[in-house]
Design an enzyme around this catalytic site. Structure first.
Site, PDB file in Angstrom:
ATOM      1  N   HIS A 195       0.874  -1.175   0.000  1.00  0.00           N
ATOM      2  CA  HIS A 195       0.000   0.000   0.000  1.00  0.00           C
ATOM      3  C   HIS A 195       0.917   1.233   0.000  1.00  0.00           C
ATOM      4  CE1 HIS A 195      -2.793   2.911   1.899  1.00  0.00           C
ATOM      5  NE2 HIS A 195      -3.770   2.126   1.509  1.00  0.00           N
ATOM      6  N   ASP A 235       2.982  -4.793   8.069  1.00  0.00           N
ATOM      7  CA  ASP A 235       1.774  -4.002   7.872  1.00  0.00           C
ATOM      8  C   ASP A 235       0.592  -4.965   8.047  1.00  0.00           C
ATOM      9  OD1 ASP A 235      -0.505  -2.851   6.849  1.00  0.00           O
ATOM     10  OD2 ASP A 235       0.453  -2.018   5.062  1.00  0.00           O
ATOM     11  N   LYS A 289     -10.553  -1.165  10.516  1.00  0.00           N
ATOM     12  CA  LYS A 289     -10.653  -2.373   9.678  1.00  0.00           C
ATOM     13  C   LYS A 289     -10.912  -3.621  10.524  1.00  0.00           C
ATOM     14  CE  LYS A 289      -7.473  -0.485   6.229  1.00  0.00           C
ATOM     15  NZ  LYS A 289      -8.189  -0.135   5.004  1.00  0.00           N
TER      16      LYS A 289
HETATM   17  N1  PMP Z   1      -1.820  -0.965   4.511  1.00  0.00           N
HETATM   18  C1  PMP Z   1      -2.796  -1.677   3.946  1.00  0.00           C
HETATM   19  C2  PMP Z   1      -2.490  -3.040   3.417  1.00  0.00           C
HETATM   20  C3  PMP Z   1      -4.080  -1.147   3.857  1.00  0.00           C
HETATM   21  O1  PMP Z   1      -5.052  -1.856   3.289  1.00  0.00           O
HETATM   22  C4  PMP Z   1      -4.327   0.146   4.363  1.00  0.00           C
HETATM   23  C5  PMP Z   1      -5.710   0.773   4.252  1.00  0.00           C
HETATM   24  N2  PMP Z   1      -6.325   0.602   3.038  1.00  0.00           N
HETATM   25  C6  PMP Z   1      -3.278   0.839   4.959  1.00  0.00           C
HETATM   26  C7  PMP Z   1      -2.043   0.256   5.016  1.00  0.00           C
HETATM   27  C8  PMP Z   1      -3.471   2.192   5.551  1.00  0.00           C
HETATM   28  O2  PMP Z   1      -4.368   2.135   6.599  1.00  0.00           O
HETATM   29  P1  PMP Z   1      -4.987   3.470   7.234  1.00  0.00           P
HETATM   30  O3  PMP Z   1      -5.532   4.252   6.081  1.00  0.00           O
HETATM   31  O4  PMP Z   1      -6.055   2.966   8.149  1.00  0.00           O
HETATM   32  O5  PMP Z   1      -3.888   4.167   7.931  1.00  0.00           O
END
Ligand code: PMP
Length: 414
Positions: free
Chosen positions: A131, A208, A234
């Protein structure tokens, strides 16, 4: 069309759904079919009530006041820290730092441990399925320090090439930062083996856990990861609260992140000494209400049990995959041997965004686009995908609705 809806469920999904008021609403005059759980999950009543109870019953700032409300709020806040410790198998509550979410957790490590330990010529390894929040902080750090960012390639099936990973590890590798479950492909990465390999060359590992914490049993001591980050929203919890786990010894030796109240022991104009863990990393008034409510989310998951949740979600994923594969022109992106509960796909001659809009017209919420994984989309030479991601409250009937909805959508677009 075959349907699994007659097969007895692992648990009573109807009763579970009643705990999520939002699932009863209509979208475009159709019952909501919420399949965007990887972006954020819906919240059970326990979580919603916990926020309400805090603001109506004991709203106060924490750690500072000596009055009853402050004591109650502090106690509830710290109870969540202990619940998180249990949830991820940490050795001590001081290893649990509350953040805004995964993004802030990763940035905290980059700005503190990273700035202290990464020097010119050092290497940081990430993977091709990260991500953006696990790419950009390391890119910024590498640019600043003249360090090198290396990327583990992704195979055609959407797995990490472990051979390539082994070849990237050198005595210059200082950090490996990898996703446990890909939000774009669903791939479950073998992080335990990857962590052992990184430690072999003396590198630390950040996992992560944004997508994994809700599906997999997490035991940070068994994984032996050095850092683990995830987001409350999540795991059926509120937005605006997340967790960074770090091994105590590492956290103790790291420099501070943000300066302000709570993170200090003593301040003079000449010099400041810092608070102990975990408060050293929690400057300012935190998100008290949502942190307290996070405990209700974890309780909710624990009461049902991740094993049952996983079984139910695996059933949904298998059924959805089987049904999607019958749609002409549809290609699933990400066919890893081990996947968590989401499926990404493209359909020949259509744009993911058009599919998303037309599904929404039928009350079906999916995610479309690059999923904050632009380099991964480039790897597969696609602009984006349609992603259906499942939670414990989704049903096989909803998968049927997705498939019927897609058939309708394709007709409209052709
Ligand atoms: N890493 C992954 C694999 C994610 O799916 C996400 C959220 N889509 C994030 C990091 C970032 O999370 P957040 O926006 O809650 O900080």
């Amino acid at each position: 069309m075959t349907t699994f809806s007659t097969i007895s469920p692992i648990f009573d999904v109807d009763t579970i759904r009643q705990a999520f008021p939002i699932l009863g609403r209509m979208v475009k005059d159709k019952p909501l079919v919420y399949l965007d759980n990887a972006a954020t999950s819906q919240k059970p009543l326990g979580v919603i009530n916990a926020i309400h109870d805090y603001y109506t019953g004991y709203n106060a700032n924490i750690h500072r006041g000596i009055h009853s409300l402050a004591e109650e709020a502090t106690a509830a806040y710290e109870v969540t820290r202990h619940a998180v410790k249990q949830f991820i198998g940490a050795a001590a509550a001081e290893e649990i730092i509350f953040t805004r979410g995964t993004t802030e957790g990763i940035n905290l490590v980059a700005y503190t441990w990273g700035r202290q330990n990464i020097n010119a010529g050092d290497e940081i390894i990430i993977s091709g399925m990260e991500h953006h929040s696990n790419i950009v902080p390391w890119q910024i750090l590498c640019e600043e320090k003249n360090a090198v960012l290396k990327v583990i390639p992704v195979t055609e099936d959407g797995e990490l090439s472990l051979m390539a990973y082994q070849n990237l590890l050198t005595d210059k590798t200082k950090l490996v930062s990898i996703v446990q479950v890909s939000n774009a492909l669903g791939t479950v990465n073998p992080v335990k083996e990857m962590i052992a390999a990184a430690h072999h060359v003396g590198a630390l590992v950040l996992v992560d856990g944004a997508q994994s914490a809700v599906h997999l049993d997490i035991d940070v001591q068994d994984l032996d990861c050095d850092f683990f980050a995830f987001s409350g929203h999540k795991v059926y919890g509120p937005t605006g609260v997340g967790v960074l786990y770090g091994k105590k010894k590492i956290l103790e030796n790291m420099p501070v992140f943000q300066g302000g109240g709570e993170m200090i022991k003593e301040v003079t104009f000449e010099h400041t000494t810092y608070n102990e863990l975990p408060y050293k990393y929690e400057a300012g008034t935190p998100n008290i209400a949502d942190t307290i409510a996070l405990k209700s989310a974890l309780d909710f998951i624990n009461t049902i049990g991740k094993t049952k949740i996983r079984k139910h979600e695996a059933g949904l994923l298998a059924y959805a995959t089987e049904q999607l594969e019958t749609i002409p022109g549809l290609a699933i992106i990400g066919k890893a041997r081990e996947k968590a509960s989401l499926v990404s796909f493209v359909i020949k001659g259509t744009h993911p965004q058009d599919i998303g809009i037309l599904l929404d017209n039928q009350g079906i919420a999916v995610r479309t686009g690059h999923h904050c994984c632009q380099p991964l989309m480039k790897r597969f030479e696609i602009p984006g995908t349609v992603r259906a991601s499942f939670a414990l409250y989704n049903t096989f009937e909803e998968v049927d609705k997705l498939i019927t909805g897609l058939h309708k959508t394709i007709k409209m677009l052709s």
